[in-house]
Design a protein around this motif. Structure first.
Motif, short mmCIF file in Angstrom:
data_model
loop_
_atom_site.label_atom_id
_atom_site.label_comp_id
_atom_site.label_asym_id
_atom_site.label_seq_id
_atom_site.Cartn_x
_atom_site.Cartn_y
_atom_site.Cartn_z
N GLY A 1 30.77 -24.68 3.37
CA GLY A 1 31.98 -24.21 4.02
C GLY A 1 31.81 -23.73 5.45
O GLY A 1 32.77 -23.35 6.09
N ILE A 2 30.60 -23.73 5.97
CA ILE A 2 30.36 -23.35 7.36
C ILE A 2 30.04 -24.62 8.12
O ILE A 2 29.09 -25.34 7.79
CB ILE A 2 29.18 -22.36 7.47
N ASP A 3 30.83 -24.92 9.14
CA ASP A 3 30.61 -26.12 9.94
C ASP A 3 29.86 -25.77 11.22
O ASP A 3 30.30 -24.91 11.97
CB ASP A 3 31.94 -26.79 10.31
N LEU A 4 28.75 -26.44 11.43
CA LEU A 4 27.97 -26.29 12.67
C LEU A 4 28.26 -27.52 13.52
O LEU A 4 27.67 -28.58 13.33
CB LEU A 4 26.48 -26.15 12.36
N TYR A 5 29.21 -27.38 14.43
CA TYR A 5 29.65 -28.48 15.28
C TYR A 5 28.67 -28.74 16.42
O TYR A 5 27.98 -27.84 16.88
CB TYR A 5 31.02 -28.18 15.90
N GLY A 6 28.66 -29.96 16.89
CA GLY A 6 27.94 -30.31 18.10
C GLY A 6 26.43 -30.35 17.97
O GLY A 6 25.73 -30.28 18.96
N MET A 7 25.92 -30.51 16.74
CA MET A 7 24.47 -30.65 16.60
C MET A 7 24.08 -32.04 17.09
O MET A 7 24.89 -32.97 17.06
CB MET A 7 24.05 -30.42 15.15
N ARG A 8 22.85 -32.18 17.55
CA ARG A 8 22.41 -33.44 18.14
C ARG A 8 21.11 -33.93 17.51
O ARG A 8 20.20 -33.15 17.29
CB ARG A 8 22.20 -33.26 19.65
N LEU A 9 21.06 -35.23 17.26
CA LEU A 9 19.84 -35.92 16.88
C LEU A 9 19.45 -36.75 18.08
O LEU A 9 20.19 -37.65 18.49
CB LEU A 9 20.05 -36.80 15.65
N THR A 10 18.31 -36.43 18.70
CA THR A 10 17.91 -37.06 19.95
C THR A 10 16.55 -37.71 19.80
O THR A 10 15.64 -37.11 19.24
CB THR A 10 17.85 -36.01 21.08
N GLY B 1 9.35 -37.70 20.73
CA GLY B 1 9.69 -37.85 19.32
C GLY B 1 11.17 -37.58 19.08
O GLY B 1 11.95 -37.40 20.01
N THR B 2 11.54 -37.54 17.81
CA THR B 2 12.91 -37.29 17.43
C THR B 2 13.07 -35.81 17.11
O THR B 2 12.22 -35.22 16.46
CB THR B 2 13.28 -38.13 16.19
N PHE B 3 14.17 -35.23 17.57
CA PHE B 3 14.39 -33.82 17.28
C PHE B 3 15.87 -33.55 17.06
O PHE B 3 16.73 -34.30 17.47
CB PHE B 3 13.81 -32.91 18.37
N ILE B 4 16.14 -32.43 16.37
CA ILE B 4 17.49 -31.98 16.09
C ILE B 4 17.70 -30.68 16.85
O ILE B 4 16.85 -29.80 16.82
CB ILE B 4 17.70 -31.74 14.58
N SER B 5 18.84 -30.58 17.53
CA SER B 5 19.14 -29.35 18.27
C SER B 5 20.58 -28.95 18.04
O SER B 5 21.41 -29.76 17.62
CB SER B 5 18.86 -29.55 19.76
N SER B 6 20.87 -27.69 18.32
CA SER B 6 22.22 -27.17 18.13
C SER B 6 23.04 -27.38 19.40
O SER B 6 22.52 -27.77 20.44
CB SER B 6 22.16 -25.69 17.77
N SER B 7 24.33 -27.09 19.30
CA SER B 7 25.19 -27.20 20.48
C SER B 7 24.81 -26.13 21.49
O SER B 7 24.21 -25.11 21.14
CB SER B 7 26.66 -27.07 20.08
#
Length: 111
Positions: free
Chosen positions: A49-58, A63-69
């Motif tokens: 029920g908690i939406d974390l908008y704008g996360m990125r897979l780059t 290498g590949t990484f995930i980051s927050s908005s």
């Protein structure tokens, strides 16, 4: 009045990480995956029920990484709106869900 600023860059090294089991317990779902460039997908991570908008897979040379908005500050630097500390297995699971949602053109994919 002045506020003290803590500048310890290694402060996050000892923090607990979100595991795959935790993601399953939080009913994690990847939603709204969309490309913003050839090397970056933006998505929403829903956790019980908690939406974390704008996360990125780059994908980058490192290498590949995930980051927050993030938001751009008055000084021109970008600052995270929030942080999610994922264990390696959880990062891999989220990455796979994002890729599956994008490649299969699905609205949402369980992590």
């Amino acid at each position: 009045m002045a506020f003290a600023k803590k500048t310890n860059s290694n402060a996050t090294a000892d923090l607990p990480r979100v595991s795959v089991d935790m993601l399953h317990n939080l009913h994690a779902v990847v939603r709204n995956v969309r490309p913003v460039s050839d090397t970056c997908l933006v998505f929403t991570l829903r956790l019980y029920g908690i939406d974390l908008y704008g996360m990125r897979l780059t994908e980058s040379a490192k290498g590949t990484f995930i980051s927050s908005s993030a938001q751009k500050g008055k000084d021109g630097k970008y600052y995270d709106n929030f942080r999610v500390y994922l264990a390696d297995d959880a990062k891999d699971a989220v990455e796979q869900a994002v890729r599956t949602a994008f490649e299969d053109d699905k609205t949402e994919v369980e992590v």
